[in-house]
Design a protein around this motif. Structure first.
Motif, PDB file in Angstrom:
ATOM      1  N   ALA A  57      54.222  36.459  12.482  1.00  0.00           N
ATOM      2  CA  ALA A  57      53.835  35.117  12.922  1.00  0.00           C
ATOM      3  C   ALA A  57      54.344  34.017  11.994  1.00  0.00           C
ATOM      4  N   ILE A  58      54.808  34.379  10.790  1.00  0.00           N
ATOM      5  CA  ILE A  58      55.206  33.351   9.818  1.00  0.00           C
ATOM      6  C   ILE A  58      56.471  32.638  10.283  1.00  0.00           C
ATOM      7  N   PRO A  59      56.442  31.287  10.357  1.00  0.00           N
ATOM      8  CA  PRO A  59      57.653  30.552  10.729  1.00  0.00           C
ATOM      9  C   PRO A  59      58.792  30.859   9.762  1.00  0.00           C
ATOM     10  N   ALA A  62      59.524  28.540   6.793  1.00  0.00           N
ATOM     11  CA  ALA A  62      58.488  28.640   5.759  1.00  0.00           C
ATOM     12  C   ALA A  62      58.699  29.888   4.903  1.00  0.00           C
ATOM     13  N   VAL A  65      61.675  29.592   2.372  1.00  0.00           N
ATOM     14  CA  VAL A  65      61.436  28.819   1.149  1.00  0.00           C
ATOM     15  C   VAL A  65      60.235  29.320   0.348  1.00  0.00           C
TER      16      VAL A  65
ATOM     17  N   VAL B 160      54.909  27.010  16.953  1.00  0.00           N
ATOM     18  CA  VAL B 160      54.489  26.547  15.633  1.00  0.00           C
ATOM     19  C   VAL B 160      55.667  26.658  14.652  1.00  0.00           C
ATOM     20  N   SER B 161      56.522  27.685  14.845  1.00  0.00           N
ATOM     21  CA  SER B 161      57.694  27.835  13.978  1.00  0.00           C
ATOM     22  C   SER B 161      58.703  26.738  14.232  1.00  0.00           C
ATOM     23  N   VAL B 191      57.153  24.880  -1.625  1.00  0.00           N
ATOM     24  CA  VAL B 191      56.368  26.116  -1.566  1.00  0.00           C
ATOM     25  C   VAL B 191      54.958  25.830  -1.067  1.00  0.00           C
ATOM     26  N   SER B 194      55.047  25.330   2.640  1.00  0.00           N
ATOM     27  CA  SER B 194      55.290  26.566   3.382  1.00  0.00           C
ATOM     28  C   SER B 194      54.061  27.460   3.342  1.00  0.00           C
ATOM     29  N   LEU B 195      53.322  27.445   2.213  1.00  0.00           N
ATOM     30  CA  LEU B 195      52.106  28.268   2.154  1.00  0.00           C
ATOM     31  C   LEU B 195      51.078  27.786   3.179  1.00  0.00           C
ATOM     32  N   ILE B 197      51.708  26.215   5.962  1.00  0.00           N
ATOM     33  CA  ILE B 197      52.213  26.603   7.289  1.00  0.00           C
ATOM     34  C   ILE B 197      51.925  28.075   7.553  1.00  0.00           C
ATOM     35  N   ILE B 198      52.207  28.915   6.549  1.00  0.00           N
ATOM     36  CA  ILE B 198      52.000  30.356   6.719  1.00  0.00           C
ATOM     37  C   ILE B 198      50.535  30.645   7.022  1.00  0.00           C
ATOM     38  N   THR B 201      49.534  29.466  10.618  1.00  0.00           N
ATOM     39  CA  THR B 201      50.134  30.304  11.674  1.00  0.00           C
ATOM     40  C   THR B 201      49.429  31.645  11.760  1.00  0.00           C
ATOM     41  N   ILE B 202      49.175  32.249  10.587  1.00  0.00           N
ATOM     42  CA  ILE B 202      48.522  33.555  10.614  1.00  0.00           C
ATOM     43  C   ILE B 202      47.112  33.422  11.184  1.00  0.00           C
TER      44      ILE B 202
END
Lengths: 213, 219
Positions: A57-59, A62, A65, B160-161, B191, B194-195, B197-198, B201-202
């Motif tokens: 599921a991780i884009p 994202a 990086v 979402v991506s 970072v 992105s964290l 976002i991760i 999404t999860i």
């Protein structure tokens, strides 16, 4: 089309980089997933499934990086992209591979064991060939998504076909973006067709219209 | 160049949380764009998927769209639409691109949900004298829910991506921190974004996965 003909060699170079970026994830990721799907013990399956479906599921941008922070790779360049795409390939292929192996009839496996096959022989000579249709359809999904997802690597400085999107957008050249879309699509279709042929070649008994297994 | 303590300091600084480009606003924006796109896609895909599943006609559309959409890079699609319709309409382009990405998995999920209902159930509904509409509304739709949510989960992941790429066309969302951070070589910001976002999404995909399992016990 004029833009494409004027820049054909440039596009070809980008396409070559694109191929070199996707080949490792597709091959390595699939092998890891197929072997993993067979080796992971039943009681670990729920855990592995949960982790892989979360990872899936991780884009992609994202993950590209976040990897430098997690494993210390440099921020810009192809390493993170190749690693991330491999991770996605494993996450996607693991489920297809498990499905493919679970469709091998247990009577066939029992017969092979009764004939004296070792577990390794059983895997190589019975389970793998019989799971090929399922594995190939999983591989087709993996190759298409990897080829199209790799384009996003351009954002972190990988000069592949995704560069055509960034450059075409910044310089307002729609033809460049369309060229990129078509090129990625053609590569994805080529992989798809190749895998379909491979599947046919590896399962000659199906093509002959004999007993379908 | 980058260290965990820098990252912690970045998260601890309220400057990075407040304001137009603070985490809170970007997070809200990211979620809002995602939900809007999923809503548009559902309005298109749900009736279409039910109709195709009900009549059994048009299966090629479901399968064809599914395999074509996998091979189309979402970034290129988004950029092409923005150039096509002009930068001023870029938010419309974004929503259209996102909806286009979300429709194939939603369609596939709805279609699969209807066609995997055992024939006995659909036939007995018919034998009860239910009209076509009644069968769709009271039999096929409820029984297809779980599979629809499964399709929604795939659509959510894709959308979402892709929203992460919105800052590349001058729009917001959590990708802003990545795109700006890469340009400024502010890797803590990259970072950290992105964290976040991760994590969202999860959480979102696990939530949909949970809903899918919850609705799965109807048969």
């Amino acid at each position: 089309m004029d833009w494409f003909f004027a820049n054909a060699s440039f596009v070809a170079g980008l396409a070559l980089t694109h191929l070199s970026i996707v080949i490792v994830p597709i091959v390595l990721g699939s092998i890891l997933a197929i072997v993993g799907a067979r080796l992971v013990r039943a009681r670990w399956v729920p855990g592995v499934t949960a982790v892989l479906s979360a990872v899936y599921a991780i884009p992609s941008l994202a993950l590209f990086v976040a990897l430098p922070a997690l494993i210390g790779t440099p921020f810009v360049g192809p390493t993170n992209v190749v690693i991330a795409l491999t991770v996605y390939a494993v996450a996607s292929m693991f489920f297809s591979a498990r499905d493919a192996f679970s469709q091998v009839p247990s009577s066939t496996k029992t017969t092979a064991t009764a004939l004296g096959m070792s577990r390794f022989q059983l895997f190589v000579h019975v389970e793998l060939p019989m799971a090929i249709p399922g594995l190939i359809s999983g591989l087709r999904v993996v190759s298409a998504t990897t080829v199209s997802m790799a384009a996003i690597g351009a954002v972190v400085g990988v000069r592949n076909l995704g560069y055509l999107f960034l450059d075409g957008f910044q310089r307002r050249i729609p033809e460049e973006i369309v060229t990129g879309l078509v090129a990625v699509f053609v590569i994805a279709i080529a992989f798809d067709g190749g895998l379909w042929l491979l599947g046919r070649a590896l399962t000659p008994w199906r093509a002959r219209g004999g007993e379908r297994v | 160049m980058f260290s965990i303590s820098d990252l912690a300091a970045w998260f601890a600084d309220p400057v990075n949380w407040d304001g137009r480009y603070g985490l809170w606003f970007l997070l809200l924006e990211h979620v809002a764009i995602t939900l809007a796109a999923l809503l548009i896609a559902t309005i298109v895909a749900l009736p279409l998927g039910l109709a195709i599943g009900h009549t059994g006609r048009g299966e090629f559309l479901v399968i064809g769209l599914g395999s074509i959409s996998r091979a189309v890079p979402t970034m290129g699609l988004l950029f092409a639409l923005v150039l096509l319709w002009g930068v001023q309409l870029r938010d419309v382009s974004l929503l259209v691109a996102l909806a286009a990405i979300a429709i194939p998995p939603l369609l596939a999920g709805t279609f699969a949900g209807v066609t995997t209902i055992p024939w006995g159930i659909r036939d007995s509904a018919k034998a009860q004298g239910m009209t076509g509409f009644q069968r769709v509304r009271y039999v096929e739709f409820p029984l297809a829910t779980s599979s629809m949510i499964g399709g929604m989960r795939i659509a959510f992941i894709q959308v979402v991506s892709t929203v992460v790429l919105a800052p590349l066309v001058g729009l917001g969302g959590l990708g802003f921190g990545i795109v700006q951070g890469l340009a400024l070589r502010n890797y803590s910001q990259v970072v950290a974004s992105s964290l976040v976002i991760i994590v969202i999404t999860i959480v979102g995909s696990q939530l949909l996965g949970w809903l899918q399992r919850r609705t799965d016990d109807r048969l």
